[in-house]
Scaffold this motif. Structure first.
Motif, PDB file in Angstrom:
ATOM      1  N   SER A 121       0.965   1.450  -8.384  1.00 51.22           N
ATOM      2  CA  SER A 121      -0.349   1.256  -8.633  1.00 51.22           C
ATOM      3  C   SER A 121      -0.899   2.828  -9.382  1.00 51.22           C
ATOM      4  CB  SER A 121      -1.019   1.394  -7.415  1.00 51.22           C
ATOM      5  OG  SER A 121      -1.617   0.595  -7.120  1.00 51.22           O
ATOM      6  N   VAL A 154      -3.859  -3.394  -8.676  1.00 55.44           N
ATOM      7  CA  VAL A 154      -3.579  -1.860  -8.589  1.00 55.44           C
ATOM      8  C   VAL A 154      -4.506  -2.124  -7.152  1.00 55.44           C
ATOM      9  CG1 VAL A 154      -5.147   0.198  -8.521  1.00 55.44           C
ATOM     10  CG2 VAL A 154      -4.482  -0.897 -10.819  1.00 55.44           C
ATOM     11  N   LYS A 155      -3.585  -1.204  -6.313  1.00 56.32           N
ATOM     12  CA  LYS A 155      -4.082  -1.592  -4.742  1.00 56.32           C
ATOM     13  C   LYS A 155      -4.695  -0.133  -4.203  1.00 56.32           C
ATOM     14  CE  LYS A 155       0.492  -4.125  -2.968  1.00 56.32           C
ATOM     15  NZ  LYS A 155       1.102  -3.622  -2.480  1.00 56.32           N
ATOM     16  N   LYS A 211     -11.721  -1.351  -9.121  1.00 54.86           N
ATOM     17  CA  LYS A 211      -9.701  -2.531  -9.594  1.00 54.86           C
ATOM     18  C   LYS A 211     -10.902  -3.509 -10.492  1.00 54.86           C
ATOM     19  CE  LYS A 211      -7.701  -6.090  -7.469  1.00 54.86           C
ATOM     20  NZ  LYS A 211      -6.452  -6.474  -6.862  1.00 54.86           N
TER      21      LYS A 211
END
Length: 411
Positions: free
Chosen positions: A217, A392-393, A281
């Motif tokens: 990420s 993305v985390k 995100k």
């Protein structure tokens, strides 16, 4: 270390941090107004000017890594004061540079180093250490909005100074204004750093960097920020000349840049506030897709003052609105102990994009007589940035104590 022993007042942090960003970002947003006066007076090509600003952006990004390290380790106060002095020296040197080399050294290297110590990465480190998680994204939005207000306030002021004093004298006046950043930095002196010694942290710099660069990420956030830099710096520096080439008056360009700054006050504040309530995100994906649509429509409709102002207002809402969700995501994933340094690395990616955007604008214009190719590149990159941010985390990384001491991540 996650916060100073006695956190600063959130009001104090935001007032002083916002004022610093207003001055630092406000001054640099107007550099496009100097492109034609300087190149015409010095008989330089647009690529010469663009290369110096490209070097400025690259230096800003590279020096920002080390400014962030210093601010994380010893506090932001000294870093910001040094940045203010370098800013003043760079602006005065820019006014007195008679060769492309010295122009690149002053407008490029000196001012780039100055911006590294007086803008978001360093100020956001102070915010991260002194503002609780439930208000952090909002606070970063406030600071980013201040940078946008600086553009709205300073760009017309810089245009006025050029018209009334001349471009050299206007740069000297801005150099004096940059020195005001130094006393404002006093309000960001954190008690935990007051003795001038490093605060103890659970991770070393090397451990923090290894963890971040191995995390997917973080890599995706850097990729998206690269595109942000390409788009905004190309538009900010080259749009005044693009409009003049198409027969519009210089006042249209000044008003356009001011509108970008004004509307970005609302855009960045909204992005920061929304980041407290929805996945950051998703905000970034929307911003990059919306930029792609806005640029495409701007090129399709007939060019007029009205179309420029509408485009500027829309782009303003999206301009620096990537900054709060990107930096808040970094803080949420990795914590705040190394936030200025990690933000500096993400911003370095932004500045590589800035370098290419501003330099390619000058390079391709000098060779083709048009900015069209760079506009098309900006559109394509916007789509890629939106795709990069989708996976993305945002969850905080989970760490465990390693057998030999220190921390390692498990996810």
């Amino acid at each position: 270390m996650t916060t100073p022993s006695r956190p600063l007042s959130i009001t104090q942090v935001l007032i002083c941090g916002a004022a610093i960003v207003t001055l630092s970002m406000g001054i640099r947003h107007g550099f496009g107004l100097w492109l034609q006066p300087i190149t015409q007076t010095q008989n330089w090509s647009r690529e010469t000017f663009a290369l110096a600003i490209a070097i400025q952006n690259l230096t800003w990004g590279f020096a920002g890594i080390f400014a962030g390290m210093a601010a994380d380790k010893f506090g932001a106060f000294k870093v910001i004061v040094l940045g203010a002095v370098l800013y003043a020296l760079g602006l005065v040197g820019m006014a007195n540079s008679s060769t492309p080399f010295w122009f690149a050294m002053t407008a490029g290297v000196l001012i780039g180093m100055a911006q590294a110590g007086t803008t978001y990465a360093v100020v956001y480190g102070v915010i991260g250490r002194n503002v609780s998680l439930d208000k952090r994204s909002w606070a970063m939005g406030v600071a980013a909005a201040a940078g946008s207000f600086g553009q709205f306030l300073m760009v017309p002021t810089e245009g006025f100074l050029i018209d009334s004093l001349g471009w050299k004298e206007a740069l000297v006046a801005l150099g004096l204004a940059a020195l005001l950043i130094a006393p404002l930095a006093w309000g960001l002196r954190e008690p935990g750093f007051s003795a001038g010694t490093a605060s103890k942290r659970d991770q070393s710099i090397v451990q923090a960097l290894k963890e971040a660069f191995q995390y997917r990420s973080f890599q995706l956030l850097m990729a998206g920020y690269f595109v942000c830099g390409f788009q905004v710096v190309f538009i900010g520096v080259h749009m005044p000349s693009y409009l003049k080439d198409h027969g519009l008056s210089p006042q249209v360009a000044s008003y356009a840049l001011a509108l970008i700054g004004l509307f970005n006050v609302f855009g960045t504040y909204a992005a920061g506030s929304l980041g407290q309530r929805m996945p950051k995100k998703n905000i970034l994906v929307f911003i990059y897709l919306a930029r792609t649509v806005a640029i495409s429509l701007f090129l399709l409709v007939p060019l007029s003052p009205l179309s420029v102002y509408v485009f500027s207002a829309v782009m303003g809402l999206l301009w620096l609105s990537t900054v709060p969700p990107t930096n808040a995501t970094v803080a949420q994933i990795f914590g705040v102990a190394h936030l200025s340094m990690l933000s500096g690395f993400v911003f370095f990616s932004h500045q590589i994009g800035s370098f290419l955007g501003v330099w390619l604008g000058g390079y391709l214009y000098d060779r083709t007589g048009s900015y069209d190719v760079v506009w098309y590149i900006a559109i394509a990159l916007g789509v890629l940035a939106a795709l990069a941010n989708m996976p993305v985390k945002e969850a905080s990384i989970v760490r465990r104590t390693a057998p030999q001491g220190g921390l390692t991540s498990t996810s």
